[in-house]
Design an enzyme around this catalytic site. Sequence first.
Site, PDB file in Angstrom:
ATOM      1  N   GLY A   7       0.805  -1.251  -0.046  1.00 48.32           N
ATOM      2  CA  GLY A   7      -0.092   0.020  -0.041  1.00 48.32           C
ATOM      3  C   GLY A   7       1.212   1.164  -0.045  1.00 48.32           C
ATOM      4  N   GLY A  10      -0.462   4.821  -0.908  1.00 43.30           N
ATOM      5  CA  GLY A  10      -1.635   5.204  -0.163  1.00 43.30           C
ATOM      6  C   GLY A  10      -1.331   6.562   0.867  1.00 43.30           C
ATOM      7  N   GLN A  11      -2.287   6.945   1.391  1.00 46.24           N
ATOM      8  CA  GLN A  11      -2.073   8.172   2.425  1.00 46.24           C
ATOM      9  C   GLN A  11      -0.802   7.931   3.254  1.00 46.24           C
ATOM     10  OE1 GLN A  11      -4.987   9.393   5.221  1.00 46.24           O
ATOM     11  NE2 GLN A  11      -4.312  11.527   5.237  1.00 46.24           N
ATOM     12  N   ASP A  48      -0.476  -6.889  -7.005  1.00 49.44           N
ATOM     13  CA  ASP A  48      -1.442  -6.910  -6.172  1.00 49.44           C
ATOM     14  C   ASP A  48      -1.072  -7.427  -4.800  1.00 49.44           C
ATOM     15  OD1 ASP A  48      -3.705  -7.599  -5.057  1.00 49.44           O
ATOM     16  OD2 ASP A  48      -4.987  -8.334  -6.950  1.00 49.44           O
ATOM     17  N   TYR A 142     -15.582  -1.820   7.122  1.00 48.75           N
ATOM     18  CA  TYR A 142     -14.124  -1.627   7.334  1.00 48.75           C
ATOM     19  C   TYR A 142     -14.051  -1.793   8.971  1.00 48.75           C
ATOM     20  CZ  TYR A 142     -10.465   1.895   8.001  1.00 48.75           C
ATOM     21  OH  TYR A 142      -9.099   2.399   8.461  1.00 48.75           O
ATOM     22  N   LYS A 146     -11.576  -4.638  10.743  1.00 50.87           N
ATOM     23  CA  LYS A 146     -10.516  -4.165  11.779  1.00 50.87           C
ATOM     24  C   LYS A 146     -10.683  -4.910  13.041  1.00 50.87           C
ATOM     25  CE  LYS A 146      -8.388  -1.190   9.287  1.00 50.87           C
ATOM     26  NZ  LYS A 146      -7.066  -1.590   8.716  1.00 50.87           N
ATOM     27  N   ILE A 172      -6.474  10.729  10.097  1.00 51.55           N
ATOM     28  CA  ILE A 172      -5.106  11.257   9.666  1.00 51.55           C
ATOM     29  C   ILE A 172      -4.910  12.493   8.810  1.00 51.55           C
ATOM     30  CG2 ILE A 172      -2.650  10.585   8.822  1.00 51.55           C
ATOM     31  CD1 ILE A 172      -3.557   8.963  11.358  1.00 51.55           C
TER      32      ILE A 172
HETATM   33  C1  AKB Z   1     -11.476   6.436   7.799  1.00 54.15           C
HETATM   34  O1  AKB Z   1     -12.144   7.621   7.884  1.00 54.15           O
HETATM   35  O2  AKB Z   1     -12.173   5.548   7.247  1.00 54.15           O
HETATM   36  C2  AKB Z   1     -10.172   6.395   8.389  1.00 54.15           C
HETATM   37  C3  AKB Z   1      -9.932   5.913   9.430  1.00 54.15           C
HETATM   38  C4  AKB Z   1     -10.486   6.607  10.851  1.00 54.15           C
HETATM   39  O3  AKB Z   1      -9.538   4.632   9.657  1.00 54.15           O
HETATM   40  N1  AKB Z   1      -9.399   7.814   8.289  1.00 54.15           N
END
Ligand code: AKB
Length: 316
Positions: A7, A10-11, A48, A142, A146, A172
């Site tokens: 990644g 990415g940011q 990938d 998401y 996690k 972030i």
């Molecule tokens: C998001 O907003 O999905 C991310 C996070 C807080 O994991 N920046």
Amino acid sequence: MKILVTGAAGQIGSELVPALREMHGRENVVALYHHNVPADNGLHEVGDAGDVELIKRIIKEHDISTVYHLVGVLSAKGEKDPDLAYKANMGTLKNILDIARERKDAGRPIRIFWPSSIAAFGPTTPRDMTPQRTVLEPATMYGITKVAGELMVNYYFKRYGIDIRSLRYPGIISWKTPPGGGTTDYAVEIFYGALKEKKYTSFLREGTYLPMMYMDDAIRATMELMEAKPERISVRTSYNITAVSFEPAEMALEIKKHIPEFEISFNPDFRQKIADSWPKSIDDSQAREDWGWKQKFGLSEIVGDMLRNLGKQFEA
Ligand code: AKB
């Protein structure tokens, strides 16, 4: 020590790669890009991160001993395509963990960093000064990846002795690469609005407090955690970590100190519901106690630095 960063475009990856190269030498950090390959004169690979044979080859060929596995789909994008979020976030993590098992059996152990997020919390979590150990019932795919990932990395640590470390990143804020697909992205987009048009419409409502951190602090926290002696790491799921909590109108007021004409308006969308299920502030005392975490940037420092650096970028 040879390092692999997945990644890498990415940011976080795009700022972690140069920081790691500065600390460990250009020749010791391999960046893995997907299709979006930036100009990079250092060691890099394209492919990938879900391709297990590719990852195995890179790890073996470069004799990698540390992996920062940053590939992932964030909260808002993940709600648009939950299957993609599951595949990108869970599938790639499981592959890396299994490769680490194989490497350990072969006498070549790998230390892994994997990012969790405040998204691991949900509407039933206490929202003020959210504790390290608390209810984890997220409302997004998401967040589900996690929580599952946190349990998985803890399991691989306990069962197989793999040294995996993790942080629950807050939002972030950074200027080098725009974020993509997150719920906290307003706190970056607002600077583009302020500098280009002197106005910004926030997709989160006034009063929506969220925990945030400046990229410089996030990179330092990540590297400090990975440098810490194993006996200092008491949390093997993921550490709560934060720098500052604020809401969109507070950030706008801070921007107005530099750009008096700046105006904010509000037009909440589907991301409001996600933000409302997340903590307003985080108790990160465990990280502070265990390995000495301390942020350097508060709201005024973040705003000053963002306007200075993005401003220069727009002038160039
Ligand atoms: C998001 O907003 O999905 C991310 C996070 C807080 O994991 N920046």
